[in-house]
Structure formats: C-alpha cells, structure tokens
Design a protein around this motif. Structure first.
Motif, mmCIF file in Angstrom:
data_model
loop_
_atom_site.group_PDB
_atom_site.id
_atom_site.type_symbol
_atom_site.label_atom_id
_atom_site.label_comp_id
_atom_site.label_asym_id
_atom_site.label_seq_id
_atom_site.Cartn_x
_atom_site.Cartn_y
_atom_site.Cartn_z
ATOM 1 N N LYS A 51 35.665 43.474 42.683
ATOM 2 C CA LYS A 51 35.124 42.446 41.800
ATOM 3 C C LYS A 51 33.624 42.588 41.635
ATOM 4 C CE LYS A 51 34.386 38.920 45.393
ATOM 5 N NZ LYS A 51 34.700 37.541 45.793
ATOM 6 N N ASP A 53 30.144 40.454 41.230
ATOM 7 C CA ASP A 53 29.654 39.128 41.606
ATOM 8 C C ASP A 53 28.944 38.422 40.460
ATOM 9 O OD1 ASP A 53 30.610 39.294 44.237
ATOM 10 O OD2 ASP A 53 28.820 40.368 44.901
ATOM 11 N N TYR A 84 38.288 37.439 37.093
ATOM 12 C CA TYR A 84 38.853 36.548 38.106
ATOM 13 C C TYR A 84 38.239 35.159 38.129
ATOM 14 C CZ TYR A 84 34.609 37.455 40.836
ATOM 15 O OH TYR A 84 33.307 37.539 41.256
ATOM 16 N N ASP A 85 37.178 34.925 37.362
ATOM 17 C CA ASP A 85 36.462 33.653 37.458
ATOM 18 C C ASP A 85 36.079 33.197 36.053
ATOM 19 O OD1 ASP A 85 33.709 32.061 37.817
ATOM 20 O OD2 ASP A 85 34.824 31.897 39.690
ATOM 21 N N PRO A 119 44.310 38.058 38.292
ATOM 22 C CA PRO A 119 43.200 37.739 37.386
ATOM 23 C C PRO A 119 43.744 37.471 35.983
ATOM 24 C CG PRO A 119 43.403 40.095 37.585
ATOM 25 C CD PRO A 119 44.454 39.505 38.506
ATOM 26 N N LYS A 140 33.147 37.473 34.991
ATOM 27 C CA LYS A 140 33.074 38.167 36.279
ATOM 28 C C LYS A 140 34.330 39.030 36.385
ATOM 29 C CE LYS A 140 30.313 34.648 38.631
ATOM 30 N NZ LYS A 140 30.252 33.674 39.750
ATOM 31 N N TRP A 143 39.176 41.543 40.453
ATOM 32 C CA TRP A 143 40.086 40.672 41.180
ATOM 33 C C TRP A 143 39.307 39.920 42.245
ATOM 34 C CZ3 TRP A 143 45.817 41.256 41.402
ATOM 35 C CH2 TRP A 143 46.311 42.037 40.353
ATOM 36 N N SER A 144 39.701 38.699 42.528
ATOM 37 C CA SER A 144 39.011 37.922 43.564
ATOM 38 C C SER A 144 39.197 38.556 44.937
ATOM 39 C CB SER A 144 39.514 36.478 43.584
ATOM 40 O OG SER A 144 40.921 36.443 43.831
#
Length: 203
Positions: A51, A53, A84-85, A119, A140, A143-144
């Motif tokens: 991922k 940040d 993922y976000d 995601p 972002k 994947w988390s």
C-alpha cells in the motif's frame, strides 16, 4: 508494507528453511529471493498487494470504461487500480469533480465471496450519470494488508528459490540467481488464483 516491498520478511522465510535461524550468511540471498518472487506474484496476478501511505492521482481512459445496457438502462463503471482508503478519495470526470453521491464503489463493503479486506477496484456511476473520456482518481493505492494466501505463496516460492538456487535451471529472474524464472508451484498458484485480475498498471 510500502509499494515495491517483498510480501514476506527474511525472518519469516528462515522459519521454513532448516538451520538458518541464527545464520546471517545468506540474508542477502534470501532477501533477493523474496523480492524476485514478489515481482513474479505481481505479474501472475496483474496487481500488487502492498500500500501507499499517501494519496496520489492516476488517470484512466476509454479502455477502462465499461458499459452494460439492460433494456433502456445503461450502467457504466470504470475499472481502476486497487485502492484501500477513501479518506482522500477524489474522482474527476473530464475535469469535473464528482461528489460521493455520484458514484458507488465496488466491491461493496470491501467483501468478495464473503471474504472481507478487499480493496476497491471499480467505480460505478450513480443514477443517470455517465463517464466521459477521461477519469482522474486520487486515492491511497494498494491493499490495507497483504492477504495471507499471498504471503504464504511468496514464502513457498522463495523457499524453493533458495533451496535450488544452484541448479542448472534455477528459479528466479535476478542477478543473484541468474537470468532464469520462478518455476510453477501448484500450491502457490492455487493460493494466488483467487487474486488474479486483468493486468493493470503498477506504479
């Protein structure tokens, strides 16, 4: 793990290899095995599993926009790289920003076949809205967390890579092992098969 990192660590790999727990002699070789196998996994799956940040922008064009007509109803969506976000998510279509009411993210709730933690990789236009020719997405990416089967596949293939590193037809495409390839491993491929998708950009 950041984009470009290996999907497992040297200490995790040493657990799978006999008599290496307290030996640092081969650490560089093990690290290279993990790195090369991680890149092979990305090529096999058409995606990466670490991922970023910070949110960055990526552009998508007509080739990534899909349309499905059912009677008089047309559904449109754009297939994007995994993100993922949604905290810093910005979607622009032909230069115009869309609000959260303008789109629906898929897979819904990050669940695929009952498995959470996925995601988002599709953006569907809501209502009668449609995508133009250019879609800009700030997100972002990645994947988390690295899925457990992906990490296990990485360890399986990296252990095999190390154990037969001196074989004439070695197993990794890197300078440490020679210009050779990771051999197919049925167990690893089975673990990875659920995570394959059509190849997309990896930045």
């Amino acid at each position: 793990m950041a984009l470009g990192d290996a999907y497992a660590t040297v200490p995790e790999l040493k657990v799978r290899l006999p008599n290496l727990d307290e030996v640092a002699t081969y650490d560089d070789v093990l690290e290279e095995a993990l790195s090369s196998v991680s890149r092979e996994i990305e090529q096999f799956c058409g995606r990466q599993f670490n991922k970023a940040d910070a949110a960055t922008v990526r552009e998508y064009g007509p080739d990534e926009i899909y349309r499905l007509r059912e009677g008089s109803t047309v559904t449109q969506w754009v297939r994007v790289d995994d993100f993922y976000d949604v905290t810093d998510l910005v979607i622009e279509v032909d230069g115009a920003a869309w609000t959260p009411a303008d789109y629906v993210l898929h897979p819904r709730n990050g669940v695929v076949d009952g498995m959470p933690g996925w995601p988002y990789y599709e953006i569907h236009a809501a209502g009668s809205l449609s995508f133009g020719t250019e879609v800009s997405v700030t997100a972002k990416w990645g994947w988390s967390a690295v899925p457990a089967p992906v990490k296990q596949a990485c360890l399986i293939m990296a252990a095999e890579t190390f154990q037969i590193k001196d074989a004439p037809f070695g197993v990794a495409g890197s300078d440490a092992f020679g210009a050779i390839r990771v051999r197919d491993n049925r167990m690893a491929m089975t673990k990875l098969s659920r995570y394959c998708r059509d190849p997309i950009r990896v930045r």
